[in-house]
Design a protein around this motif. Structure first.
Motif, PDB file in Angstrom:
ATOM      1  N   PRO A 111      35.952  34.815  32.746  1.00 57.18           N
ATOM      2  CA  PRO A 111      35.299  34.407  33.998  1.00 57.18           C
ATOM      3  C   PRO A 111      34.071  33.541  33.742  1.00 57.18           C
ATOM      4  O   PRO A 111      33.391  33.701  32.727  1.00 57.18           O
ATOM      5  N   ILE A 120      38.974  44.240  44.028  1.00 53.00           N
ATOM      6  CA  ILE A 120      40.438  44.229  43.884  1.00 53.00           C
ATOM      7  C   ILE A 120      40.824  43.270  42.761  1.00 53.00           C
ATOM      8  O   ILE A 120      40.535  42.074  42.826  1.00 53.00           O
ATOM      9  N   GLY A 121      41.464  43.782  41.734  1.00 49.85           N
ATOM     10  CA  GLY A 121      41.866  42.949  40.591  1.00 49.85           C
ATOM     11  C   GLY A 121      40.676  42.641  39.706  1.00 49.85           C
ATOM     12  O   GLY A 121      40.226  41.497  39.601  1.00 49.85           O
ATOM     13  N   ALA A 122      40.166  43.679  39.044  1.00 51.09           N
ATOM     14  CA  ALA A 122      38.920  43.551  38.285  1.00 51.09           C
ATOM     15  C   ALA A 122      39.044  42.647  37.071  1.00 51.09           C
ATOM     16  O   ALA A 122      38.063  42.067  36.609  1.00 51.09           O
ATOM     17  N   TYR A 170      32.932  41.481  38.326  1.00 54.83           N
ATOM     18  CA  TYR A 170      32.267  41.669  39.626  1.00 54.83           C
ATOM     19  C   TYR A 170      31.620  43.051  39.709  1.00 54.83           C
ATOM     20  O   TYR A 170      30.482  43.199  40.149  1.00 54.83           O
ATOM     21  N   GLU A 219      42.972  47.499  39.118  1.00 55.23           N
ATOM     22  CA  GLU A 219      43.651  46.534  38.246  1.00 55.23           C
ATOM     23  C   GLU A 219      45.085  46.996  38.002  1.00 55.23           C
ATOM     24  O   GLU A 219      45.317  48.177  37.750  1.00 55.23           O
ATOM     25  N   ASP A 274      49.322  49.982  41.448  1.00 55.10           N
ATOM     26  CA  ASP A 274      50.658  49.373  41.427  1.00 55.10           C
ATOM     27  C   ASP A 274      50.614  48.017  42.107  1.00 55.10           C
ATOM     28  O   ASP A 274      49.820  47.806  43.041  1.00 55.10           O
ATOM     29  N   THR A 275      51.493  47.149  41.663  1.00 54.34           N
ATOM     30  CA  THR A 275      51.507  45.810  42.256  1.00 54.34           C
ATOM     31  C   THR A 275      51.823  45.844  43.759  1.00 54.34           C
ATOM     32  O   THR A 275      51.433  44.942  44.496  1.00 54.34           O
ATOM     33  N   VAL A 280      47.496  46.931  47.638  1.00 57.04           N
ATOM     34  CA  VAL A 280      46.216  46.278  47.370  1.00 57.04           C
ATOM     35  C   VAL A 280      45.090  47.254  47.705  1.00 57.04           C
ATOM     36  O   VAL A 280      44.254  47.556  46.860  1.00 57.04           O
ATOM     37  N   PRO A 304      41.831  36.660  43.908  1.00 56.30           N
ATOM     38  CA  PRO A 304      43.272  36.906  43.775  1.00 56.30           C
ATOM     39  C   PRO A 304      43.932  35.946  42.789  1.00 56.30           C
ATOM     40  O   PRO A 304      43.375  34.888  42.487  1.00 56.30           O
ATOM     41  N   PRO A 305      45.102  36.311  42.294  1.00 54.77           N
ATOM     42  CA  PRO A 305      45.864  35.322  41.527  1.00 54.77           C
ATOM     43  C   PRO A 305      46.178  34.158  42.476  1.00 54.77           C
ATOM     44  O   PRO A 305      46.607  34.386  43.603  1.00 54.77           O
ATOM     45  N   ASP A 337      47.251  37.181  35.191  1.00 54.62           N
ATOM     46  CA  ASP A 337      45.943  37.052  35.835  1.00 54.62           C
ATOM     47  C   ASP A 337      46.010  36.151  37.056  1.00 54.62           C
ATOM     48  O   ASP A 337      45.295  36.361  38.038  1.00 54.62           O
ATOM     49  N   PHE A 386      48.918  36.970  48.862  1.00 62.51           N
ATOM     50  CA  PHE A 386      48.086  38.090  48.396  1.00 62.51           C
ATOM     51  C   PHE A 386      47.023  38.449  49.445  1.00 62.51           C
ATOM     52  O   PHE A 386      46.836  39.619  49.795  1.00 62.51           O
ATOM     53  N   ARG A 424      48.306  40.162  52.444  1.00 66.12           N
ATOM     54  CA  ARG A 424      48.493  41.606  52.256  1.00 66.12           C
ATOM     55  C   ARG A 424      47.180  42.352  52.502  1.00 66.12           C
ATOM     56  O   ARG A 424      47.167  43.424  53.105  1.00 66.12           O
TER      57      ARG A 424
HETATM   58  C1  LIG Z   1      42.344  35.982  39.057  1.00 63.90           C
HETATM   59  S1  LIG Z   1      42.263  37.491  38.248  1.00 63.90           S
HETATM   60  C2  LIG Z   1      40.609  37.971  38.608  1.00 63.90           C
HETATM   61  C3  LIG Z   1      39.972  38.792  37.530  1.00 63.90           C
HETATM   62  C4  LIG Z   1      38.466  39.050  37.764  1.00 63.90           C
HETATM   63  N1  LIG Z   1      38.212  39.673  39.008  1.00 63.90           N
HETATM   64  C5  LIG Z   1      37.718  37.767  37.710  1.00 63.90           C
HETATM   65  O1  LIG Z   1      37.282  37.287  38.747  1.00 63.90           O
HETATM   66  O2  LIG Z   1      37.560  37.207  36.628  1.00 63.90           O
HETATM   67  C6  LIG Z   1      43.245  38.508  39.284  1.00 63.90           C
HETATM   68  C7  LIG Z   1      43.401  39.926  38.761  1.00 63.90           C
HETATM   69  O3  LIG Z   1      44.066  40.693  39.751  1.00 63.90           O
HETATM   70  C8  LIG Z   1      44.970  41.561  39.109  1.00 63.90           C
HETATM   71  N2  LIG Z   1      45.950  41.961  40.141  1.00 63.90           N
HETATM   72  C9  LIG Z   1      47.054  41.324  40.564  1.00 63.90           C
HETATM   73  N3  LIG Z   1      47.651  42.013  41.546  1.00 63.90           N
HETATM   74  C10 LIG Z   1      46.891  43.107  41.782  1.00 63.90           C
HETATM   75  C11 LIG Z   1      46.970  44.207  42.678  1.00 63.90           C
HETATM   76  N4  LIG Z   1      47.964  44.313  43.564  1.00 63.90           N
HETATM   77  N5  LIG Z   1      45.991  45.141  42.621  1.00 63.90           N
HETATM   78  C12 LIG Z   1      44.995  45.049  41.740  1.00 63.90           C
HETATM   79  N6  LIG Z   1      44.880  44.040  40.857  1.00 63.90           N
HETATM   80  C13 LIG Z   1      45.807  43.081  40.889  1.00 63.90           C
HETATM   81  C14 LIG Z   1      45.494  40.732  37.968  1.00 63.90           C
HETATM   82  O4  LIG Z   1      46.045  41.518  36.952  1.00 63.90           O
HETATM   83  C15 LIG Z   1      44.233  40.019  37.522  1.00 63.90           C
HETATM   84  O5  LIG Z   1      43.565  40.753  36.558  1.00 63.90           O
END
Ligand SMILES: C[S@@+](CC[C@H](N)C(=O)[O-])C[C@H]1O[C@@H](n2cnc3c(N)ncnc32)[C@H](O)[C@@H]1O
Length: 589
Positions: free
Chosen positions: A128, A159-161, A167, A183, A211-212, A215, A233-234, A266, A276, A279
Motif C-alpha cells: 500500500p 473490509i479486506g485488510a 487501515y 480478510e 468467506d468470499t 462482506v 475493494p479489488p 488482492d 463488490f 454487495r
Molecule cells: C485491494 S486489496 C486492499 C488491501 C488493503 N486494504 C489495502 O488497502 O492495501 C483488497 C483486499 O480485499 C480482500 N478481499 C476480497 N474479497 C473480500 C471479502 N469478501 N471480504 C474480505 N476481504 C476480501 C482481498 O484478499 C484483498 O486483500
C-alpha cells in the motif's frame, strides 16, 4: 521524456517541461518525475495548470504528505530504505518506483518513521502507498465528526485488510479506534494478524478471516454497533481486465509512474469493484443503522455514477463523495448512512491542500558557552550577533526583542564574509599604499569592516563545515515549525520599502573618523556625496541583493541558539551557509 506526449493527469498537455540535455540527465529526470509523481507532485511540472488541477492536486488537509518526505534523511536513518536510495547527480535522493522491493521499503520506512509502526509486507501481496491510505483514515475522521461520533470510543470495520492491515493499524495507532479487520485470503490474513501482534495492537485490532461470499453479513452480529466501515475493494473483474488496463489506458492518460504490486487475489473480484460495492450496499440495507457510516474507495471514476444510483435506490438518508489524488493516481471515495440525523455532506471539504514546496529549514547552531558564563545571556549574544552583522556591513533591522528571542532582518549586497584573511591582507597592503585615499573607507568596498574587525581568525573546530549527519539532522524533527517561527520573526511582508530607508541611514550617519555632518570639508563632502550616490545605486539594486535573511537568537533550556533563515538573494542559500560558518568561526563572547 518527449515534449508534447506529456500530459497532465487530466489529459491536457503539460506546458514548459524541462528536458535535460543528455541521456543520463534524461534518465535522472525520469526517475525524479516518478518520485515527484509518487508524491502527488507531477502536476506542479505544468507551469500553466490545466482546468482540472484545482481538483486533482489534492491530499487531505491534515496529512503530513502534502510536502514530500525527506528521502535523504530516510536513507541515513533507515538501512532498509538506504538499500534502494539512488542519489541523483544533483544530490537529490530518490528510489526506482518501478521496483516493487523499493516501494515495499518506502512503505515500511514511512510507517515506521511517521507512525511508529513495524510492518511486514510480502512482495507477492499489495504494497500500500501510505499517503493514500492515510488520506482515507483522515476522511473517515471527518465523517465521524459530521456524524457526531467523534470523541467517543470509535469502532470501525476494515473490509479486506490485506497483508499489511494498513487501515486498521493506522486507525488504531493514530486515532485509538477499535478496528475489526476482515480478510478472505489466508496468506494475507496470517500476515495481517502478525502485523497487529508485531505492534502490540491486539487490544484495538481484531483480524477475522472471512468467506468470499460475505462482506458484512455475519461479521456484524445482532446488537452490535459500529461507527463506520471502510473498504479498498479489488478493482478488477478479471485478470484479463487487470492486464489490459494498462494497454487500454487512454492515450490521453500518461502511464502510471510506479509499478503494480499485489497478487490477483488482492485486486480481482468477480464483477469488479462496482459488484463488490453493490454487495456492501445490499448488505448495508439489511444492517441499516447498526453501522452508522458505510464507505468505500473506488479505483475507477466510472464506477462513481453506478454506485451513486444504487445508493439512491437503496434509500440512504445521506451520502457524500470525495477524491484524493496522489501523483497520476486519483482515488474516489463514497460514504453513506441510514441514520436520519447524520448529514454526511458536512464532511465535504474543498479545502484540500495543493502541493507546497517544502520550506527549507533554518540553519541552526548552538552558541558555545564562554568560560565566563555570565556572558552567556540572550542579550549579550544578541548584541554580539548584531555587532558582527553590522561589521559585515549588512543592513540590520531589529524585529523582535523579548526575554526569549532577539530577531533581525538582514540584507547584504556584498560578500563581506568570505576569504576574510585574504581580504584583510589585501586591505592592509592597499592601506599602506594609499594611506590617504578616501575611497578606501567607502562602505561597500569591502574594506572598512575588515580594518575595524576585531574578530579572531581562529577557526572553531566544533563548527567546521557541516557534516552529513548535521545536514540530515537539520531536516529532522520540528524544523518546519521552527522555520515558521523564524520566518514570522523575519516578517516577510515588512521586508521591502521601509527596510531600504533604514538600511541606508547608518551609511549616511557614518561620516568617517572624526567627521561631523555639519561644517564638513570639501573632500569630506565629496566622500559623503559618493556614499549617497552609492547608497542610491544600492537602493535601486535592492531587488538583486546578495542575501536577505532572518537571524534569530533564541534561548532553549540552558542553550542559546543562533538561527538563520534564507529569504532571498542572488547568493542563494550557499551565502547563508557561509555567513553561518563565519559566525561559527568568530562569535566570541
Ligand atoms: C485491494 S486489496 C486492499 C488491501 C488493503 N486494504 C489495502 O488497502 O492495501 C483488497 C483486499 O480485499 C480482500 N478481499 C476480497 N474479497 C473480500 C471479502 N469478501 N471480504 C474480505 N476481504 C476480501 C482481498 O484478499 C484483498 O486483500
Amino acid at each position: 521524456m518527449v515534449q508534447g506526449r506529456e500530459l497532465c493527469a487530466s489529459g491536457e498537455p503539460r506546458e514548459n517541461l524541462s528536458v535535460l540535455p543528455n541521456e543520463i540527465a534524461t534518465c535522472q529526470q525520469q526517475v525524479r518525475e516518478q518520485a515527484w509523481a509518487f508524491w502527488n507532485l507531477n502536476v506542479i511540472r505544468a507551469e500553466r495548470p490545466c482546468s482540472q488541477h484545482s481538483l486533482c492536486i489534492r491530499c487531505h488537509p491534515r496529512i503530513m504528505y502534502c510536502t514530500p518526505p525527506n528521502f535523504k534523511e530516510m536513507a541515513i536513518r533507515y538501512p532498509k530504505f538506504r538499500k534502494f536510495a539512488i542519489q541523483e547527480l544533483s544530490g537529490r535522493m530518490t528510489i526506482d518506483f518501478k521496483n516493487p522491493a523499493a516501494l515495499q521499503a518506502l512503505t515500511i520506512t514511512l510507517l515506521e518513521k511517521d507512525f511508529g509502526l513495524n510492518v511486514e509486507i510480502p512482495l507477492d501481496r499489495l504494497v500500500p502507498t501510505v499517503p493514500s491510505r492515510f488520506n482515507y483514515v483522515l476522511w473517515i475522521e471527518d465523517l465521524l465528526q459530521a456524524a457526531g461520533s467523534a470523541g467517543i470510543e470509535v469502532r470501525g470495520i476494515d473490509i479486506g485488510a490485506g497483508a499489511s492491515c494498513i487501515y486498521s493499524l493506522l486507525a488504531a495507532k493514530t486515532k485509538g479506534w477499535h478496528m475489526l479487520a476482515t480478510e478472505v485470503d489466508s496468506d494475507s490474513y496470517k500476515y495481517a494478524v502478525e502485523n497487529v501482534h508485531r505492534n502490540n495492537l491486539q487490544h484495538l485490532v481484531q483480524v477475522k478471516q472471512t468467506d468470499t461470499g460475505v462482506v458484512l453479513q455475519g461479521i456484524v452480529s445482532e446488537g452490535q454497533q459500529y461507527d463506520f466501515c471502510m473498504c479498498n475493494p479489488p478493482f478488477f473483474s478479471s485478470e484479463e481486465e487487470l492486464d489490459s488496463e494498462s494497454k487500454s489506458r487512454s492515450p490521453a492518460r500518461p502511464p502510471p509512474h510506479s509499478c503494480r504490486t499485489g497478487s490477483p487475489s488482492d485486486v480481482v473480484v468477480s464483477g469488479g469493484e462496482v459488484a463488490f460495492i453493490s454487495r456492501i450496499i445490499e448488505e448495508s440495507k439489511e444492517l441499516g443503522t447498526m453501522i452508522r457510516i458505510y464507505s468505500s474507495l473506488l479505483g475507477h471514476k466510472s464506477s462513481m455514477d453506478p454506485v451513486k444510483s444504487l445508493l439512491q435506490k437503496a434509500g440512504v438518508s445521506s451520502m457524500v463523495d470525495t477524491a484524493f489524488c496522489q501523483g497520476r493516481t486519483t482515488r474516489w471515495y463514497i460514504a453513506w448512512t441510514f441514520v436520519a440525523s447524520c448529514n454526511l455532506q458536512q464532511a465535504q471539504h474543498h479545502d484540500a491542500q495543493p502541493y507546497k514546496k517544502k520550506d527549507k529549514p533554518p540553519l541552526r547552531w548552538v552558541v558555545p558557552q564562554p568560560s565566563d558564563s555570565a556572558l552567556y545571556t540572550l542579550t549579550t549574544v544578541g548584541i554580539r550577533v548584531k555587532e558582527m552583522l553590522q561589521q559585515l556591513q549588512m543592513s540590520v533591522r531589529g524585529l523582535r526583542s523579548n526575554d526569549k528571542v532577539q530577531s533581525f532582518q538582514v540584507t547584504a549586497f556584498n560578500n563581506t564574509w568570505s576569504n576574510q584573511r585574504k581580504k584583510r591582507r589585501a586591505a592592509v597592503h592597499s592601506d599602506s599604499l594609499n594611506k590617504d585615499d578616501p575611497a578606501s573607507t567607502i562602505p561597500g568596498s569591502g574594506q572598512q569592516s575588515f580594518k575595524h574587525s576585531t574578530a579572531a581568525e581562529v577557526p572553531n573546530t566544533r563548527c567546521d563545515a557541516r557534516s552529513a549527519s548535521e545536514n540530515a539532522s537539520s531536516n529532522i524533527g520540528h524544523e518546519g515549525e521552527a522555520y515558521s517561527e523564524c520566518a514570522a520573526a523575519v516578517g516577510f511582508s515588512e521586508m521591502n520599502g521601509p527596510a531600504v530607508a533604514q538600511e541606508m541611514d547608518p551609511v549616511h550617519k557614518d561620516t568617517g573618523p572624526g567627521g561631523t555632518t555639519g561644517g564638513q570639508s570639501v573632500s569630506h563632502k565629496r566622500k559623503l556625496e559618493d556614499i549617497i550616490s552609492l547608497s542610491k545605486k544600492l537602493k535601486t539594486d535592492m531587488q538583486g541583493c546578495l542575501l536577505r535573511a532572518g537571524v534569530m537568537v533564541s534561548k532553549s533550556g540552558d542553550d542559546i541558539h543562533l538561527e538563520m533563515t534564507f529569504v532571498e538573494g542572488t547568493g542563494g542559500r550557499e551565502s547563508l551557509h557561509q555567513v553561518m560558518q563565519y559566525f561559527k568561526n568568530r562569535l566570541k563572547l
